[in-house]
Design a protein around this motif. Structure first.
Motif, mmCIF file in Angstrom:
data_model
loop_
_atom_site.group_PDB
_atom_site.id
_atom_site.type_symbol
_atom_site.label_atom_id
_atom_site.label_comp_id
_atom_site.label_asym_id
_atom_site.label_seq_id
_atom_site.Cartn_x
_atom_site.Cartn_y
_atom_site.Cartn_z
ATOM 1 N N LEU A 33 -0.715 0.672 -2.154
ATOM 2 C CA LEU A 33 0.242 0.445 -1.073
ATOM 3 C C LEU A 33 0.553 -1.044 -1.093
ATOM 4 O O LEU A 33 -0.199 -1.846 -0.554
ATOM 5 C CB LEU A 33 -0.346 0.837 0.282
ATOM 6 C CG LEU A 33 -0.665 2.316 0.465
ATOM 7 C CD1 LEU A 33 -1.376 2.546 1.782
ATOM 8 C CD2 LEU A 33 0.611 3.126 0.403
ATOM 9 N N GLY A 34 1.631 -1.393 -1.775
ATOM 10 C CA GLY A 34 1.882 -2.801 -2.024
ATOM 11 C C GLY A 34 0.796 -3.300 -2.957
ATOM 12 O O GLY A 34 0.595 -2.762 -4.032
ATOM 13 N N LYS A 35 0.031 -4.283 -2.513
ATOM 14 C CA LYS A 35 -1.070 -4.792 -3.332
ATOM 15 C C LYS A 35 -2.424 -4.203 -2.918
ATOM 16 O O LYS A 35 -3.447 -4.569 -3.471
ATOM 17 C CB LYS A 35 -1.126 -6.315 -3.254
ATOM 18 C CG LYS A 35 -1.430 -6.845 -1.876
ATOM 19 C CD LYS A 35 -1.487 -8.358 -1.886
ATOM 20 C CE LYS A 35 -1.861 -8.870 -0.500
ATOM 21 N NZ LYS A 35 -2.009 -10.306 -0.472
#
Length: 91
Positions: A33-35
């Protein structure tokens, strides 16, 4: 529900560093989730299912242990051998 690497490692009973390294190399199913690294229940079930392997017999384990002794480090050197700073003077 998504689990953090700490929660997932605890559920799988493995070290968090092991799980993070495998996820970074995409060797285990995971979600980013994103990074942020997360694991779904399905991811954890798949990791556990992939880890299941049959127990080895005595003859198989003796064949495996008859290989060369001495493990090599990630740099290709045998562990325990004198290195660059072994007290020998280099000129």
């Amino acid at each position: 529900m998504l689990f953090t690497p700490t929660q997932a490692a605890a559920l799988l009973q493995v070290r968090e560093t092991w799980l993070r390294r495998r996820a970074a190399r995409r060797l285990v199913p995971c979600t980013f989730l994103g990074k942020h690294l997360r694991f779904s229940r399905d991811n954890l079930e798949q990791i556990a299912a992939d880890a299941v392997r049959p127990a080895s017999t005595a003859s198989e384990s003796s064949v495996r242990s008859s290989g060369p002794r001495g493990r090599r480090s990630v740099y290709g050197h045998r562990r325990g051998r004198p290195g660059k700073f072994s007290g020998q003077e280099h000129i």
